[in-house]
Scaffold this active site. Structure first.
Site, PDB file in Angstrom:
ATOM      1  N   ASP A 170      59.851  70.027  11.761  1.00 46.77           N
ATOM      2  CA  ASP A 170      60.818  70.315  10.689  1.00 46.77           C
ATOM      3  C   ASP A 170      60.979  71.826  10.509  1.00 46.77           C
ATOM      4  OD1 ASP A 170      58.128  70.357   9.695  1.00 46.77           O
ATOM      5  OD2 ASP A 170      58.883  70.344   7.638  1.00 46.77           O
TER       6      ASP A 170
ATOM      7  N   GLU B 172      56.210  69.475   7.411  1.00 47.22           N
ATOM      8  CA  GLU B 172      55.175  70.494   7.222  1.00 47.22           C
ATOM      9  C   GLU B 172      55.595  71.519   6.174  1.00 47.22           C
ATOM     10  OE1 GLU B 172      52.938  74.228   7.672  1.00 47.22           O
ATOM     11  OE2 GLU B 172      55.089  73.953   7.964  1.00 47.22           O
TER      12      GLU B 172
END
Ligand code: ZN
Length: 357
Positions: free
Chosen positions: A72, A130
């Site tokens: 991400d 994350e």
């Protein structure tokens, strides 16, 4: 679904996966593409959990290494699609995710496909969420569902480290230092007691505090103890009865959480202190034999990591972990993030040299 051809160069792969947007919470398209790309490789055993993908070799080696990267990114701000640019004569790839941390993921994907017979067994992990709350982190979820997949002798996170090896990380603690008083009309202040004034000695202790630098396994960790927020006051004509100073302590990884908390309570002796959040640091773990071989193979000088990263998560599971990835960490989350192409190639070369038999 976009197709990822893992035989392309790691620079081309970086570009491809950056151009598939995957802001936290919106990783499925990229996760599907990664699953499709590694799913057909017979030397890898592939698991999917949400938008986290785990691909493992199982060659029966004596040792296993976990190599992980989050897929991400922070939100896009007119910085996609990527562009090849020249920054002061350095050919680079510009755009969201190039630094944090799709160049690292691209190198990992390429090597996962290519290294069919590595010298240690490898557990590749590409995970979601994350860049948001730890509770949402794909590794948090996976550790609950499949703790067995975290088994390893050493772990490498491909977070940007300028192609250097960053070991361990500082711990992080937040506390509220609270002072009380007696509320009164400011026209008759003598009947009240000012809680903001009562906070002054606490602020003075912070202003005079000299943070330490502590060597842990040969790396120097700089600590910090800082006020990050102050709250207090009711109205323009009221003596305040409450003041709260939020304090953030970043501490070297040789201190336990309890020691860190005791230190903060010590500094603010005589004050009410409430610890609101604490996360342990991680020792560098560079004395592990596999870590030493890794440093020698990639030819990098180890450095301390100051921010908190998922290396601490592996460290808490008893797996020594380091950061090793292309890109300048100070450009992470920056709208002008850009990674030098040579760094992507260097990290690929380093990891390949270490993993090849
Ligand atoms: Zn990152």
């Amino acid at each position: 679904m976009p197709e990822l051809d893992l035989s392309r160069s790691s620079v081309e792969l970086t570009r491809m996966i950056c151009d598939i947007p995957s802001v936290s919470g919106d990783e499925t398209t990229l996760a599907d593409a990664v699953t499709a790309a590694v799913g057909g490789l017979s030397h890898l055993d592939v698991h999917r959990n949400g938008d986290t993908i785990v691909a493992r070799t199982d060659r029966g080696r004596a040792q296993r290494v976990v190599i992980a990267g989050h897929i991400d990114t922070v939100p896009i701000n007119r910085n996609l699609p990527t562009r090849l640019v020249d920054i002061d004569g350095v050919p680079s790839l510009w755009g969201r995710g190039t630094v944090d941390m799709k160049a690292g993921v691209a190198v990992q994907l390429k090597l996962a496909a290519e290294l069919t017979d590595p010298r240690v067994d490898v557990t590749w992990m590409w995970y979601d969420h994350e860049e948001v709350a730890a509770e949402l982190n794909g590794l948090t979820r996976l550790a609950r569902a499949r703790p067995d997949l975290f088994t390893g002798d050493f772990a490498i996170l491909g977070e940007p480290s300028n192609g250097q090896v960053e070991g361990g990380c500082n711990g992080n603690l937040r506390a509220i230092v609270r002072t009380h008083g007696v509320r009164a009309h400011s026209a008759r202040a003598w009947v009240g007691e000012n809680a903001i004034h009562a906070a002054a000695p606490a602020l003075l202790r912070l202003a005079e505090y000299r943070p330490r630098t502590i060597a842990v396994e040969g790396l120097e960790y700089r600590e910090g103890l800082n006020a990050v927020r102050v709250a207090g006051g009711i109205a323009g004509n009221v003596i305040p009865d409450l003041c709260e100073i939020e304090v953030n302590y970043r501490f070297a990884p040789n201190r336990s959480l309890d020691e860190a908390e005791a230190h903060v309570r010590d500094v603010f002796a005589g004050f009410e202190v409430e610890v609101v959040d604490r996360a342990a640091g991680a020792r560098p773990g560079l004395d592990a034999p596999l870590a030493r071989e890794f440093l020698a193979a990639v030819g990098a000088e180890p450095r301390p990591k100051y921010g908190w990263t998922d290396v601490a998560r592996f460290s808490a599971l008893g797996v020594p972990a380091v950061n090793y990835g292309p890109g300048d960490p100070s450009l992470a989350h920056h709208d002008e993030e850009a990674v030098p192409l040579a760094q992507i190639e260097d990290v690929e070369r380093g990891l390949r040299a270490w993993l090849t038999r």
